[in-house]
Design an enzyme around this catalytic site. Structure first.
Site, PDB file in Angstrom:
ATOM      1  N   GLU A 483      42.814  41.053  42.610  1.00  0.00           N
ATOM      2  CA  GLU A 483      41.483  41.616  43.391  1.00  0.00           C
ATOM      3  C   GLU A 483      40.832  41.010  44.299  1.00  0.00           C
ATOM      4  O   GLU A 483      39.703  40.399  45.239  1.00  0.00           O
ATOM      5  CB  GLU A 483      40.461  41.954  42.973  1.00  0.00           C
ATOM      6  CG  GLU A 483      40.663  43.467  41.023  1.00  0.00           C
ATOM      7  CD  GLU A 483      39.847  43.312  40.398  1.00  0.00           C
ATOM      8  OE1 GLU A 483      39.220  41.578  39.934  1.00  0.00           O
ATOM      9  OE2 GLU A 483      39.864  44.531  39.810  1.00  0.00           O
ATOM     10  N   GLU A 549      44.821  49.445  39.012  1.00  0.00           N
ATOM     11  CA  GLU A 549      44.324  49.743  37.591  1.00  0.00           C
ATOM     12  C   GLU A 549      43.620  50.741  37.286  1.00  0.00           C
ATOM     13  O   GLU A 549      42.559  51.020  37.826  1.00  0.00           O
ATOM     14  CB  GLU A 549      43.143  47.539  37.854  1.00  0.00           C
ATOM     15  CG  GLU A 549      44.246  46.900  37.630  1.00  0.00           C
ATOM     16  CD  GLU A 549      43.105  45.693  37.469  1.00  0.00           C
ATOM     17  OE1 GLU A 549      41.881  45.833  36.778  1.00  0.00           O
ATOM     18  OE2 GLU A 549      43.293  44.918  37.993  1.00  0.00           O
TER      19      GLU A 549
END
Length: 880
Positions: A483, A549
């Site tokens: 991320e 995710e």
């Protein structure tokens, strides 16, 4: 730019090699350890074999300080109940408390005739000084969890064969405050180490931050020359199919050869493959390392390696040797690999990257992975079981999350065997490395954005790990971090220097939810949703086109909960509405996330066992719906999805398809159903029946059958039609909305969908249970008892065949959980691999299930329990 490149070359020259060699032994067992604060002598004294260490503790190596303390009962099991709170945390004790000496004797023949002896460490966390036979081997303290070490100890070997190795291991320089944040206060990321050990929203902190000799230690003996960093690349041109005669493929092999002696060495680097020898002559000056590129080998009719569900995974074994003229084989590396080529391309329809293998696009169905065990207790057997479970879920990719490790060779070996592509993150996360404002972090975003403190160590470690892993067939994607991009100089080194120089065959994505992977057209972080969802969400609401995710719940059943929850805490959560629940404190400590109202629609749980039983219905539906929803829009909205997460490295109560003890729950089998290469399914939004074909070949003459069943087993035939299933897509066929309206199912109904081939062989069998018009599953609660016949036979050692027959005239035998158990203790055999589970059998039908397990000499039985079938033990007979 030239100066930066020069620095990289210096770092790259600290080169290491793989662990499959001609004379190699692991230094496992026979280790001793002691807290450094209790040891007064220096390493030069401790590493002499005459120094007595018999009163030291037996140490676990590979292992950590905590694994050794646990072995000796000095700490309670941190995975049970609230025990972890009883273990001193390094932030409170100081680093000295977990600084330990590790030592062992090494019986080794004295090297003769130019032999070289090498000491290798595959991983120490975090720093260490190494002593051998009274001498210190490293001039400066070694640091870095992921940087391997190698020492030439030839000149220090004792002629009597009695040698002593002593290592002092220091914890991370910045162990961090485990204050409840993601990665605690974030300072754990100042080190080049894993970040989850300071705690996350799915794990409590590991108290010693996994300090220790956590990976394997080897002694390697070679001749005068040594092979380093072999590299095997396979090229598969064109667009291939798994079947039929294959066009040629190319195999390209290179390796470094090192001459540690003071003499010129002449020799040959060579390998043999398919009875053909490929070689190159090499001359090495004293102390020289030379990179040798062998001639390309054209492989005729190669057996190609494919991802799971798309084809088979044949592997080749290549013994790579260096033969010194007149001396014979000096060193050998045995490399196992598959013939395949991985590419990637931007899909302009989905606005995301697509992965291609052997020219074919692969729809990614993946799972996020942390580590096999939070305390790094790894084993080849456990790796095999966990990766096999992912294979059994019909997934085809595992992503290694950036707050954890570069996974171990044994993990990759299992992925090669089972056809699991791997996306490997490097060591960074948006939480610790500064993407977001976070009041729990010690330093602000500007400071955290520069983590780790030592960028050169990160780059050097990354180079080393690339070399260690690049030959594994399953490795498909390198990822900068979770991320967030890594600091600019690290990012550029990885992208522009290390990858082209050391690999060059795989996609490097900047970070896990980068727009270069999946164009984020709807805002947010590019991940999620997380937690319980209305099933229609997965079908109706478009999310990121390659979602890295997205996940949900994952509580195990009652047998699973009993393994780590004290009896007093086996208390079911109570949902109070508006997302509020009353949850036991131990459940909360183990990171339970709410099922919200999804349990109560099956009837208020009578107790924790009833809660866990009903949770499996939710688990199955959540993950079946997730994969079905994404595949319903494959190559239209999506090119892939990666579930957060598919496993837990400790006893957490969320996001897992099997528990820490390797016991599968219904999540696994919901995924298995939805991930079939050919799968029939129903869109819950409009009741449209669809077939998804995740193969490279269109299928014709498929029979689609739709039926309804009420709670008593009464059948209502809807339709059956012959049709085709185009390759690489999902196709709608007909809607059941009118049939469901006519059925007037006020209490609920079963929808049975089956896909058969022209020979009436069942390809896909899918059963939905729909609630009544009030959203309650009243019909399920009122079902009469089923009376299935269950036949169990052990067909060979380690293999059991189960047949479940449900007589006509009765209800569906619904949601039967099969468990292979020890006949005496009634405890489940773990791990065990079921061809299917949580199975439902229609009236007048039967299902066959196979179970694989590792026999340990115990007598086995089968426990069967269903929604409307009383728990019953069955004797397993032996097939004659």
């Amino acid at each position: 730019m030239m100066r930066k490149t020069g620095l990289l070359w210096v770092l790259l020259l600290v080169s290491l090699y793989g662990a499959n060699a001609q004379h190699l032994r692991e230094l496992a067992d026979e280790w001793k350890c002691a807290p450094a604060r209790e040891v007064k002598e220096e390493g030069t004294v401790l590493s002499v074999s005459s120094y007595n260490i018999s009163n030291w503790l037996t140490a676990v190596v590979p292992g950590t300080v905590l694994t050794t303390q646990l072995l000796h009962g000095q700490i309670p099991d941190p995975f049970y109940g609230m025990n972890n709170l009883r273990i001193p945390d390094i932030y409170a004790t100081g680093r000295e408390y977990y600084t330990y000496w590790f030592a062992r004797n090494i019986e080794q023949e004295y090297p003769v005739d130019g032999q070289q002896v090498w000491l290798q460490f595959r991983g120490v966390n975090y720093g260490c000084d190494v002593y051998f036979n009274g001498s210190k081997l490293n001039k400066e303290t070694h640091k870095g969890m992921f940087l391997r070490q190698e020492y030439n100890i030839t000149s220090l070997m004792r002629k009597d064969g009695h040698n002593r190795l002593a290592v002092i291991v220091y914890p991370p320089d910045e162990p961090g405050n485990a204050n409840g944040g993601q990665g605690g206060d974030g300072t754990i990321a100042k080190n080049v180490t894993h970040q989850y050990v300071a705690g996350w929203d799915w794990i409590q902190p590991v108290r010693d931050r996994n300090t220790g000799i956590w990976d394997k230690v080897f002694i390697k003996t070679t001749g005068a020359a040594q092979i380093r960093n072999p590299h095997v690349v396979t090229r598969v041109p064109g667009v291939r199919l798994p079947e039929g005669t294959q066009a040629p493929a190319k195999v390209q092999v290179s390796a470094e050869v090192y001459n540690p002696t003071e003499k010129v060495l002449d020799g040959t680097l060579q390998y043999e493959l398919n009875s053909r020898k490929v070689s190159a002559r090499v001359s090495l000056a004293p102390g020289e390392t030379k990179l040798v590129q062998l001639p390309d080998y054209t492989m005729e009719q190669p057996r190609l390696w494919w991802p799971n569900t798309y084809g088979s995974q044949p592997l080749y074994t290549m013994p790579l040797q260096f033969v010194v003229a007149g001396k014979g084989v000096s060193d050998m590396d045995t490399i196992t690999f598959g013939v395949r080529e991985i590419q990637h391309a931007w899909n302009t329809t989905t606005q995301s990257m697509e992965i291609r293998v052997n020219g074919q696009k692969i729809f990614i169905k993946g799972g996020n992975w942390i580590v096999s065990d939070a305390m790094l207790r790894f084993s080849r057997k456990r790796y095999d079981a966990e990766v096999r479970y992912h294979r059994d879920m019909n997934l085809n990719l595992i992503r290694i999350w950036g707050g954890a490790l570069t996974e171990r060779p044994e993990f990759y070996e299992a992925c090669d065997r089972y056809g699991m592509l791997v996306m490997q993150d490097f060591w960074g996360s948006g939480d610790c490395n500064g993407r977001w404002v976070d009041p729990l972090k010690k330093e602000d975003q500007w400071a955290r954005r520069k983590y780790p403190d030592n960028h050169s160590l990160f780059i050097q470690s990354a180079a080393d790990q690339i070399r260690m892993l690049r030959n594994y067939t399953s490795l498909a994607i390198w990822c900068g971090g979770n991320e967030i991009t890594l600091p600019e100089d690290i990012h550029q080194a990885l992208k522009d220097s290390l990858m082209p120089l050391l690999d060059g065959t795989r996609w490097f994505v900047d970070y896990s939810n980068s727009d270069s992977m999946s164009y984020n057209h709807i805002g947010g972080n590019g991940d999620g949703p997380y937690g319980i969802q209305d099933i229609t969400t997965f079908w109706r609401d478009q999310t990121w086109p390659f979602n890295s995710e997205v996940g949900s719940v994952g509580v195990g059943d009652y047998a699973s909960l009993q393994r780590f929850l004290p009896e007093a805490n086996l208390v079911a959560p109570q949902y109070k509405g508006k997302r509020a629940s009353v949850v036991d404190s131990v459940w909360d400590y183990h990171k339970y996330i709410s099922y919200e109202g999804a349990i109560d629609v099956y009837g208020k749980p009578a107790n924790v066992a009833d809660f866990a039983r009903k949770a499996q219905l939710v688990n199955y539906n959540q993950y079946r719906g997730l994969i079905e929803g994404f595949t319903a829009h494959e190559w239209e909205w999506y090119s892939g999805v990666i579930i957060w997460k598919t496993q837990n490295p400790w006893t957490a109560m969320r996001g897992q398809m099997y528990d820490y003890y390797l016991d599968p729950n219904a999540c696994l089998f919901g995924l298995r159903s939805a991930g079939e290469p050919l799968h029939i399914m129903m869109n819950p939004v409009d009741s449209m029946v669809m077939v998804t074909n995740n193969t490279f070949t269109a299928r014709r003459d498929l029979m689609l059958v739709a039926k309804l069943f009420d709670k008593n087993g009464k059948e209502t035939f809807v339709t059956q039609v012959f049709s085709e299933a185009p390759a690489h897509r999902s196709k709608p066929y007909f809607s059941l909305s009118e049939a469901l309206k006519k059925a007037a199912y006020t209490e609920g109904v079963f929808v049975s969908l089956q896909l058969l081939d022209v020979n009436k062989q069942l390809i896909s069998d899918n059963l939905y249970w729909l609630p009544g018009i009030d959203g309650q599953y009243t019909a399920l609660q009122q079902m009469p008892a089923a009376k299935p016949e269950i036949i169990c036979q052990e067909t060979e050692k380690g293999k059991v065949r189960i047949v479940i027959r449900n007589p006509s005239g009765g209800p569906v035998a619904f949601f039967n959980r099969l468990s292979l158990v020890n006949a005496k203790t009634k405890k489940r055999i773990l791990p065990a691999f079921y061809s299917d589970n949580y199975v439902s059998v229609l009236p007048g039908a039967e299902k066959k299930i196979t179970i694989d397990y590792h026999p340990e000499g115990e007598e086995i039985a089968l426990l069967a329990e269903g929604w409307n079938y009383t728990e019953t033990y069955h004797t397993i007979t032996h097939e004659k």
